[in-house]
Structure formats: structure tokens, C-alpha cells
Design an enzyme around this catalytic site. Sequence first.
Site, PDB file in Angstrom:
ATOM      1  N   TYR A  25       0.800  -1.227   0.000  1.00  0.00           N
ATOM      2  CA  TYR A  25       0.000   0.000   0.000  1.00  0.00           C
ATOM      3  C   TYR A  25       0.837   1.284   0.000  1.00  0.00           C
ATOM      4  O   TYR A  25       0.289   2.379   0.006  1.00  0.00           O
ATOM      5  CB  TYR A  25      -0.939   0.009   1.213  1.00  0.00           C
ATOM      6  CG  TYR A  25      -1.903  -1.160   1.221  1.00  0.00           C
ATOM      7  CD1 TYR A  25      -2.875  -1.268   0.239  1.00  0.00           C
ATOM      8  CD2 TYR A  25      -1.831  -2.162   2.186  1.00  0.00           C
ATOM      9  CE1 TYR A  25      -3.753  -2.336   0.217  1.00  0.00           C
ATOM     10  CE2 TYR A  25      -2.704  -3.233   2.184  1.00  0.00           C
ATOM     11  CZ  TYR A  25      -3.665  -3.319   1.197  1.00  0.00           C
ATOM     12  OH  TYR A  25      -4.533  -4.371   1.180  1.00  0.00           O
ATOM     13  N   HIS A 102      -9.743   1.598  -5.146  1.00  0.00           N
ATOM     14  CA  HIS A 102      -8.830   0.694  -4.431  1.00  0.00           C
ATOM     15  C   HIS A 102      -7.403   1.109  -4.740  1.00  0.00           C
ATOM     16  O   HIS A 102      -7.047   1.307  -5.918  1.00  0.00           O
ATOM     17  CB  HIS A 102      -9.059  -0.766  -4.830  1.00  0.00           C
ATOM     18  CG  HIS A 102     -10.423  -1.221  -4.426  1.00  0.00           C
ATOM     19  ND1 HIS A 102     -10.748  -1.441  -3.115  1.00  0.00           N
ATOM     20  CD2 HIS A 102     -11.541  -1.397  -5.151  1.00  0.00           C
ATOM     21  CE1 HIS A 102     -12.021  -1.751  -3.050  1.00  0.00           C
ATOM     22  NE2 HIS A 102     -12.532  -1.728  -4.257  1.00  0.00           N
TER      23      HIS A 102
HETATM   24  O1  CA2 Z   1      -6.405  -1.745  -2.344  1.00  0.00           O
HETATM   25  C1  CA2 Z   1      -7.257  -1.286  -1.578  1.00  0.00           C
HETATM   26  O2  CA2 Z   1      -7.476  -0.072  -1.477  1.00  0.00           O
HETATM   27  C2  CA2 Z   1      -8.056  -2.226  -0.652  1.00  0.00           C
HETATM   28  O3  CA2 Z   1      -9.389  -1.741  -0.569  1.00  0.00           O
HETATM   29  C3  CA2 Z   1      -7.366  -2.161   0.696  1.00  0.00           C
HETATM   30  C4  CA2 Z   1      -7.960  -3.144   1.718  1.00  0.00           C
HETATM   31  C5  CA2 Z   1      -8.044  -4.561   1.143  1.00  0.00           C
HETATM   32  O4  CA2 Z   1      -8.709  -5.407   2.069  1.00  0.00           O
HETATM   33  C6  CA2 Z   1      -8.775  -4.573  -0.190  1.00  0.00           C
HETATM   34  O5  CA2 Z   1      -8.780  -5.885  -0.691  1.00  0.00           O
HETATM   35  C7  CA2 Z   1      -8.109  -3.644  -1.197  1.00  0.00           C
HETATM   36  C8  CA2 Z   1      -7.086  -3.145   2.981  1.00  0.00           C
HETATM   37  C9  CA2 Z   1      -7.043  -1.802   3.659  1.00  0.00           C
HETATM   38  C10 CA2 Z   1      -5.710  -1.464   4.228  1.00  0.00           C
HETATM   39  O6  CA2 Z   1      -5.218  -2.500   5.017  1.00  0.00           O
HETATM   40  C11 CA2 Z   1      -3.997  -2.374   5.601  1.00  0.00           C
HETATM   41  C12 CA2 Z   1      -3.627  -3.418   6.421  1.00  0.00           C
HETATM   42  C13 CA2 Z   1      -2.407  -3.375   7.046  1.00  0.00           C
HETATM   43  C14 CA2 Z   1      -1.552  -2.299   6.834  1.00  0.00           C
HETATM   44  C15 CA2 Z   1      -1.934  -1.256   6.012  1.00  0.00           C
HETATM   45  C16 CA2 Z   1      -3.159  -1.295   5.407  1.00  0.00           C
END
Ligand code: CA2
Length: 149
Positions: A25, A102
Site C-alpha cells: 500500500y 482501491h
Molecule cells: O487496495 C485497496 O485499497 C483495498 O481496498 C485495501 C484493503 C483490502 O482489504 C482490499 O482488498 C483492497 C485493505 C485496507 C488497508 O489494510 C492495511 C492493512 C495493514 C496495513 C496497512 C493497510
Amino acid sequence: MAAPVILVLNGSNLNMLGVRQPEIYGRTTLSDIETACRERAAALGLEIEFRQSNHEGELVTWIQQARDNADGIVINAGAYTHTSLAILDALKVAELPVIEVHISNIHAREEFRHHSYISAAATGIIVGLGPQGYLLALDALANILKSKK
Ligand code: CA2
């Protein structure tokens, strides 16, 4: 005339952006994204409500309220994207233009991330372009709202 209001909604775990998993991310925090969205919104003549919640019901309530208080929605529902019929139903009831965002390319990741419940209520979808996706979503909503006038 008052500026159109856009609800920028962030779901589960997006408060952890920039803190964990930078390989997926990046290092941009949600607060950085909020700042960039506020700058872009000001340039586009939009007002934004920027929110994050880890609670599905709270997201549903905010979407319900947007029906009366907002002109469009940008939503990154986090993992609720892949599970939440409740958020899908709320978005349909809101009857507003919706851009789903996303940060990562969900189609290049695990199979369980390939399906989005939210997409059925989205006017458009932006995936895999990083935090820039939020700004592109605001551009798109500004154009959609302009052409509605
Ligand atoms: O790619 C994206 O923006 C998502 O919506 C992000 C979500 C994920 O579950 C989707 O499949 C795709 C996750 C949000 C962020 O999660 C984090 C977890 C740990 C550390 C940083 C961010």
C-alpha cells in the site's frame, strides 16, 4: 451557490495505511490522502467530508445520511468491499454518483479480492493507481456533477 459535498469514505484497516505493509500500500498515510483530497477538492470547487471507520454499521449509517447531505460518494470500503451486502444496499438507496477506489490492483491479488459487492452500485471504479485514485475519483465526480446541472 453552495459547493457540492462529496463524502469520501474509508473502511476497515485503512487507518493503518503507511504504518504496515508498505510493499502493498506504499508509505502514504490516510492523513496524507485526506490532505491531498482537500487540496484537489478546493481546486475543483467541491466540499469534502473525509471519514474512516472499522465498523460496517457506521459506514452504512454515514452512507444513509449522505442521501440527504451529500452530492456524491468516493468509497474505499477496505475488506468490506469483498463481503458487505449491507454497504451495497446502502449505496443503492443513496441514489448518488459513487466512485469505488482501491489503492492496490485487487484483480492482480488473491482470488478472494477479485469480487467487489460495492461495484454493482458504483458509477465508476478506479483500482491499482495508489492514493492518486482518490484524486481521480474527485475529478470524475466533479465532471459527473457538472454534466448533471
Ligand atoms: O487496495 C485497496 O485499497 C483495498 O481496498 C485495501 C484493503 C483490502 O482489504 C482490499 O482488498 C483492497 C485493505 C485496507 C488497508 O489494510 C492495511 C492493512 C495493514 C496495513 C496497512 C493497510
